[in-house]
Design a protein around this motif. Structure first.
Motif, short mmCIF file in Angstrom:
data_model
loop_
_atom_site.label_atom_id
_atom_site.label_comp_id
_atom_site.label_asym_id
_atom_site.label_seq_id
_atom_site.Cartn_x
_atom_site.Cartn_y
_atom_site.Cartn_z
N ALA A 1 45.70 30.12 42.57
CA ALA A 1 44.99 29.80 43.69
C ALA A 1 44.20 28.42 43.76
O ALA A 1 44.15 27.73 44.61
N CYS B 1 45.17 41.63 41.49
CA CYS B 1 45.13 41.66 39.93
C CYS B 1 44.42 43.07 39.45
O CYS B 1 43.85 43.69 40.22
N LYS C 1 41.90 39.51 36.95
CA LYS C 1 41.40 38.71 38.07
C LYS C 1 40.75 37.22 37.86
O LYS C 1 41.18 36.28 38.26
N ILE D 1 48.71 36.30 45.75
CA ILE D 1 49.25 36.14 44.13
C ILE D 1 49.05 37.43 43.61
O ILE D 1 47.86 37.88 43.40
N THR D 2 50.02 38.05 42.90
CA THR D 2 49.92 39.15 42.23
C THR D 2 50.35 39.18 40.69
O THR D 2 51.22 38.80 40.40
N ASP D 3 49.43 39.76 39.80
CA ASP D 3 49.64 39.52 38.23
C ASP D 3 48.89 40.69 37.73
O ASP D 3 48.14 41.29 38.24
N ALA E 1 46.62 34.21 38.45
CA ALA E 1 46.46 34.13 39.56
C ALA E 1 45.37 33.24 40.07
O ALA E 1 45.45 32.65 41.01
N ARG F 1 44.20 37.30 45.76
CA ARG F 1 44.62 37.92 44.51
C ARG F 1 44.63 39.26 44.29
O ARG F 1 43.61 39.86 44.48
#
Length: 187
Positions: free
Chosen positions: A136, A155, A127, A121-123, A132, A153
């Motif tokens: 999760a 982030c 974190k 998951i990328t944002d 993300a 993640r």
């Protein structure tokens, strides 16, 4: 994200920006429209006609079978770059553009995860306590059985956002960061 009744759009393409903005205007609920500043340079087809994009409906931007990359807003650009680089290493990455982060399209994530068993998951948010982390948690609650490896993640680190160009390059995740994590997941 934790405000009841609030919808949140986070488009990554010009087409989606217009469609989600129209959906935001005609919606009877409060809507937060998040635009990442780095997307303002993005070019793309935007029809002159009116159209809307429904909230809570993500889209698979690139099909794949080895790892699922769920991207939020600007990170879609980096995720697609990463998928290209991973393809050269014989890793097939499925890239999902959520388009809205409230509601989240759970089904598109779970369907992809059922194929790949691995999730990144990328944002561009932090974190801890971000989008993300919420995704999760959602996967842990409802689709843990689909995971072959722990969720990753990608982030921003939990430090204040830097103001200089060089510091920003080190602070924000990019396609290289995503690639590194995907390769680790494949081991």
């Amino acid at each position: 994200m934790n405000a009841p009744g609030l919808k949140i759009a986070a488009p990554a393409t010009p087409y989606d920006a217009k469609g989600l903005l129209i959906s935001s205007i005609i919606d009877n609920n409060p809507v937060l429209f998040v635009e990442h500043r780095w997307l303002y340079k993005t070019m793309g087809n935007v029809p002159d006609t009116l159209y809307s994009i429904p909230f809570g409906k993500g889209v698979v931007r690139r099909p794949g079978k080895d790892v699922t990359i769920v991207a939020v807003s600007y990170m879609l650009i980096e995720a697609l770059k990463a998928a290209e680089k991973l393809q050269a290493q014989n890793i097939s990455a499925e890239v999902i553009d959520l388009r809205t982060i409230k509601p989240i399209d759970e089904d598109i994530i779970f369907e992809s995860l059922a194929k790949t068993g691995k999730l990144i998951i990328t944002d561009t948010g932090w974190k801890t306590g971000g989008v993300a982390a919420e995704i999760a948690a959602l996967v842990a609650e409802k689709a843990f059985h689909l995971l072959k490896k722990p969720v990753v993640r990608v982030c921003c680190p939990d430090i204040p956002t830097p103001a200089g160009d060089l510091q920003e390059k080190a602070f924000y995740p990019d396609s290289e960061t995503i690639c590194e994590k995907a390769v680790e997941l494949m081991k």
